[in-house]
Scaffold this motif. Sequence first.
Motif, PDB file in Angstrom:
ATOM      1  N   GLU A  86       0.827  -1.198   0.000  1.00  0.00           N
ATOM      2  CA  GLU A  86       0.000   0.000   0.000  1.00  0.00           C
ATOM      3  C   GLU A  86       0.869   1.259   0.000  1.00  0.00           C
ATOM      4  OE1 GLU A  86      -0.244  -2.430   2.233  1.00  0.00           O
ATOM      5  OE2 GLU A  86      -2.176  -3.400   1.819  1.00  0.00           O
ATOM      6  N   TYR A  87       1.901   1.264   0.832  1.00  0.00           N
ATOM      7  CA  TYR A  87       2.826   2.402   0.824  1.00  0.00           C
ATOM      8  C   TYR A  87       3.529   2.510  -0.525  1.00  0.00           C
ATOM      9  CZ  TYR A  87       2.631   3.443   5.866  1.00  0.00           C
ATOM     10  OH  TYR A  87       2.236   3.820   7.120  1.00  0.00           O
ATOM     11  N   LEU A  88       3.993   1.394  -1.040  1.00  0.00           N
ATOM     12  CA  LEU A  88       4.724   1.401  -2.309  1.00  0.00           C
ATOM     13  C   LEU A  88       3.870   1.964  -3.433  1.00  0.00           C
ATOM     14  CD1 LEU A  88       7.290   0.557  -3.888  1.00  0.00           C
ATOM     15  CD2 LEU A  88       6.189  -1.670  -4.250  1.00  0.00           C
ATOM     16  N   ASP A  89       2.593   1.637  -3.450  1.00  0.00           N
ATOM     17  CA  ASP A  89       1.691   2.118  -4.490  1.00  0.00           C
ATOM     18  C   ASP A  89       1.639   3.640  -4.495  1.00  0.00           C
ATOM     19  OD1 ASP A  89      -0.209   1.744  -6.588  1.00  0.00           O
ATOM     20  OD2 ASP A  89      -1.823   2.132  -5.147  1.00  0.00           O
ATOM     21  N   VAL A  90       1.526   4.249  -3.324  1.00  0.00           N
ATOM     22  CA  VAL A  90       1.485   5.717  -3.224  1.00  0.00           C
ATOM     23  C   VAL A  90       2.828   6.315  -3.655  1.00  0.00           C
ATOM     24  CG1 VAL A  90       1.256   7.662  -1.622  1.00  0.00           C
ATOM     25  CG2 VAL A  90      -0.275   5.687  -1.430  1.00  0.00           C
ATOM     26  N   ALA A  91       3.917   5.701  -3.216  1.00  0.00           N
ATOM     27  CA  ALA A  91       5.236   6.210  -3.577  1.00  0.00           C
ATOM     28  C   ALA A  91       5.442   6.197  -5.088  1.00  0.00           C
ATOM     29  CB  ALA A  91       6.329   5.391  -2.886  1.00  0.00           C
ATOM     30  N   LEU A  92       5.141   5.061  -5.715  1.00  0.00           N
ATOM     31  CA  LEU A  92       5.359   4.955  -7.164  1.00  0.00           C
ATOM     32  C   LEU A  92       4.424   5.872  -7.948  1.00  0.00           C
ATOM     33  CD1 LEU A  92       5.940   1.114  -7.597  1.00  0.00           C
ATOM     34  CD2 LEU A  92       7.644   2.944  -7.546  1.00  0.00           C
ATOM     35  N   ALA A  93       3.222   6.096  -7.438  1.00  0.00           N
ATOM     36  CA  ALA A  93       2.291   6.994  -8.132  1.00  0.00           C
ATOM     37  C   ALA A  93       2.857   8.406  -8.225  1.00  0.00           C
ATOM     38  CB  ALA A  93       0.949   7.011  -7.411  1.00  0.00           C
ATOM     39  N   SER A  94       3.648   8.813  -7.254  1.00  0.00           N
ATOM     40  CA  SER A  94       4.257  10.152  -7.302  1.00  0.00           C
ATOM     41  C   SER A  94       5.597  10.148  -8.032  1.00  0.00           C
ATOM     42  CB  SER A  94       4.449  10.686  -5.874  1.00  0.00           C
ATOM     43  OG  SER A  94       5.432   9.943  -5.165  1.00  0.00           O
ATOM     44  N   ILE A  95       6.312   9.036  -7.995  1.00  0.00           N
ATOM     45  CA  ILE A  95       7.659   8.970  -8.570  1.00  0.00           C
ATOM     46  C   ILE A  95       7.643   8.735 -10.072  1.00  0.00           C
ATOM     47  CG2 ILE A  95       9.725   7.496  -8.645  1.00  0.00           C
ATOM     48  CD1 ILE A  95       9.316   7.046  -5.612  1.00  0.00           C
ATOM     49  N   VAL A  96       6.810   7.806 -10.524  1.00  0.00           N
ATOM     50  CA  VAL A  96       6.873   7.353 -11.918  1.00  0.00           C
ATOM     51  C   VAL A  96       6.624   8.468 -12.928  1.00  0.00           C
ATOM     52  CG1 VAL A  96       5.738   5.864 -13.611  1.00  0.00           C
ATOM     53  CG2 VAL A  96       6.447   4.931 -11.401  1.00  0.00           C
ATOM     54  N   PRO A  97       5.652   9.389 -12.724  1.00  0.00           N
ATOM     55  CA  PRO A  97       5.490  10.472 -13.711  1.00  0.00           C
ATOM     56  C   PRO A  97       6.750  11.318 -13.880  1.00  0.00           C
ATOM     57  CG  PRO A  97       3.541  10.304 -12.336  1.00  0.00           C
ATOM     58  CD  PRO A  97       4.574   9.407 -11.719  1.00  0.00           C
ATOM     59  N   GLN A  98       7.429  11.625 -12.770  1.00  0.00           N
ATOM     60  CA  GLN A  98       8.670  12.389 -12.889  1.00  0.00           C
ATOM     61  C   GLN A  98       9.757  11.567 -13.572  1.00  0.00           C
ATOM     62  OE1 GLN A  98      10.072  14.613  -9.474  1.00  0.00           O
ATOM     63  NE2 GLN A  98       8.003  14.741  -8.568  1.00  0.00           N
ATOM     64  N   ALA A  99       9.821  10.281 -13.253  1.00  0.00           N
ATOM     65  CA  ALA A  99      10.822   9.410 -13.885  1.00  0.00           C
ATOM     66  C   ALA A  99      10.581   9.299 -15.378  1.00  0.00           C
ATOM     67  CB  ALA A  99      10.778   8.032 -13.223  1.00  0.00           C
ATOM     68  N   ARG A 100       9.314   9.153 -15.757  1.00  0.00           N
ATOM     69  CA  ARG A 100       8.986   9.010 -17.178  1.00  0.00           C
ATOM     70  C   ARG A 100       9.354  10.285 -17.938  1.00  0.00           C
ATOM     71  NH1 ARG A 100       3.811   7.747 -16.672  1.00  0.00           N
ATOM     72  NH2 ARG A 100       4.270   5.512 -16.509  1.00  0.00           N
ATOM     73  N   ALA A 101       9.060  11.445 -17.351  1.00  0.00           N
ATOM     74  CA  ALA A 101       9.366  12.711 -18.016  1.00  0.00           C
ATOM     75  C   ALA A 101      10.862  12.898 -18.199  1.00  0.00           C
ATOM     76  CB  ALA A 101       8.784  13.870 -17.208  1.00  0.00           C
ATOM     77  N   ALA A 102      11.662  12.365 -17.277  1.00  0.00           N
ATOM     78  CA  ALA A 102      13.117  12.523 -17.360  1.00  0.00           C
ATOM     79  C   ALA A 102      13.799  11.319 -18.005  1.00  0.00           C
ATOM     80  CB  ALA A 102      13.683  12.738 -15.958  1.00  0.00           C
ATOM     81  N   HIS A 103      13.006  10.318 -18.451  1.00  0.00           N
ATOM     82  CA  HIS A 103      13.543   9.091 -19.062  1.00  0.00           C
ATOM     83  C   HIS A 103      14.492   8.371 -18.102  1.00  0.00           C
ATOM     84  CE1 HIS A 103      11.776  10.489 -22.791  1.00  0.00           C
ATOM     85  NE2 HIS A 103      12.418  11.641 -22.650  1.00  0.00           N
ATOM     86  N   VAL A 104      14.061   8.300 -16.845  1.00  0.00           N
ATOM     87  CA  VAL A 104      14.840   7.644 -15.796  1.00  0.00           C
ATOM     88  C   VAL A 104      14.107   6.375 -15.374  1.00  0.00           C
ATOM     89  CG1 VAL A 104      15.596   7.827 -13.389  1.00  0.00           C
ATOM     90  CG2 VAL A 104      15.931   9.749 -14.940  1.00  0.00           C
ATOM     91  N   PRO A 105      14.749   5.222 -15.391  1.00  0.00           N
ATOM     92  CA  PRO A 105      14.087   3.983 -14.979  1.00  0.00           C
ATOM     93  C   PRO A 105      13.866   3.931 -13.465  1.00  0.00           C
ATOM     94  CG  PRO A 105      16.381   3.552 -15.466  1.00  0.00           C
ATOM     95  CD  PRO A 105      16.134   4.984 -15.857  1.00  0.00           C
ATOM     96  N   VAL A 106      12.879   3.118 -13.068  1.00  0.00           N
ATOM     97  CA  VAL A 106      12.565   2.908 -11.649  1.00  0.00           C
ATOM     98  C   VAL A 106      12.759   1.426 -11.342  1.00  0.00           C
ATOM     99  CG1 VAL A 106      10.817   3.068  -9.836  1.00  0.00           C
ATOM    100  CG2 VAL A 106      10.912   4.810 -11.653  1.00  0.00           C
TER     101      VAL A 106
END
Length: 547
Positions: free
Chosen positions: A16-36
């Motif tokens: 549950e925590y991971l889901d919230v974390a990735l929801a905020s991280i992945v859009p920024q990672a995608r915009a910067a072409h940075v893998p997660v």
Amino acid sequence: MSLTATIVVPTQARPEYLDVALASIVPQARAAHVPVLVVDDGPSAQTRAVALAHHARYVAHDAPRGLNAARNTALDHTGSDLLVFVDDDVRVHPGWLRALVHAASQLPDEVAVLTGPIVPVFEDHALRMCGREGAPLTFLDLGPDDVDAPYAWGANMTIRRSAVQRAGRFDATRPLYGDEAEWQDRVRASGGRIRYIAAAGLDHRRAGDDARLRSLARAAYNRGRASRRHDVFKGTPPALRQELRTLAGCLVHTVRFRCANGIVMAAHSLGRTLEAKDPAPPPATPGVDDFTSGRSGTVGGVGGDALRRLDTLADVRTAVGRAQVRRRAARPSRTSPPKILVLGVDRPPSLMPAALDELRRTRTTDPVFATAPMHPALGKFANLNTQLAAHDLSAFDWLLVLDDDVVLPRHFLDVLVDQATRNSLKLAQPAHRLHSHAAWPLTRRQGGTTRRTSFVEIGPVTLFHRDTFAALLPFPAELQMGWGLDNHWAAIAREKGWAVGVVDAVPIAHTVAPAGAAYDREAALAEAQAFLATRPYLTRDEVRTLG
């Protein structure tokens, strides 16, 4: 200078925590072409599903190895110049990733570690704080400007791969708390710097039951023990008297300012104090002593006197909550009262008569007493089996096994059985008071009423639900001292899916003599080694509070 980066989220059993974390991280990672990359110190099917749902790469350990091991796994699974580590319980702020990558590209290579603001956030349950102390959760606020920092906490820690090449990998033998600090000490020793980037902020979250006071206090207690161990590792542990003064100050703070955060600080300080009095054991040797706590658990001296006073304060602080539990437990039931067989062996002089008097005061249960003098030709468990054989166990809902050297609190049996029933526990034990000989730290009283654990002791008081009788009874008559039997019970409980727990609402006092004082330790170890050689058991590292 163009730098490659990978965002790394170590996690363990918190989808549950991971889901919230990735929801905020992945859009920024995608915009910067940075893998997660999600490193699961598990593995867990739920965690894997969450990671893949956010299109993150997923790598899992075959068994828990610790946070620093997860960081090393990330080093092995990516070749990026920057590894952007975050905890799984964060929510990153807008511009967080861009600020980190930009700063790293502009700063010299000697800036080996970057961090940013860590803002504590308590969701669902408000925490009353007076504002005089920091939040009871990892936080960092060095102001609005970029500055050098003493440490970067793992919730928000970006490292250069070149720093690993100079200072070495993370020490996977270091326990949680202090894990990243030890590595950063090596980084500074190699000429590296740590830089705080004010625009690279994130929230450090506590949600649901994790945001409740009792959960925060429990986590603080564990951090306190770990922080004391880290001080010992560094060679800078304060004296026990200093730890006691700090603990007293936290308690005064709680009362003076009516500050709930003071309770959490006191729990942290209590952890440090108990760790100072009863230090962490050396690493266990598999098959030799990994079924023991590695601690003496004894209380006495100046520290013991302080623990007595703390027990008194804890009794006062929790009196209202305990009274509510007791009143609820004493309410008449529409069903017939549970039938309980009380089993024990008595070796005068003993405290058994007073304990039995307390058990007879029950208002909601129907106990049958089967205690008898210790037969000197038989061991403890053979004596217990003799008493068991005289009763038809199918007639009982519970079995309570009681040693002859404990003091029971008032309303003990009513509350113990009520809490075991309400929490669906199949094996339960009362917590020890702080001033009580208790080798396993998780059995000492903590905040709250009842905790789920992976383990309960064979004594001094154990409660068995009827569902356990077929698997656990009669007791192994060949055992004289019984070390390791509770570890074996815990493995059976795990296999069968039984709930196991410690009831904090009725803490007992076990102060006549430490466990094992009447027999030879080496003989007890040898007996346990032979008993467990062909049986499954939980090791010391697997004994923990579950919630």
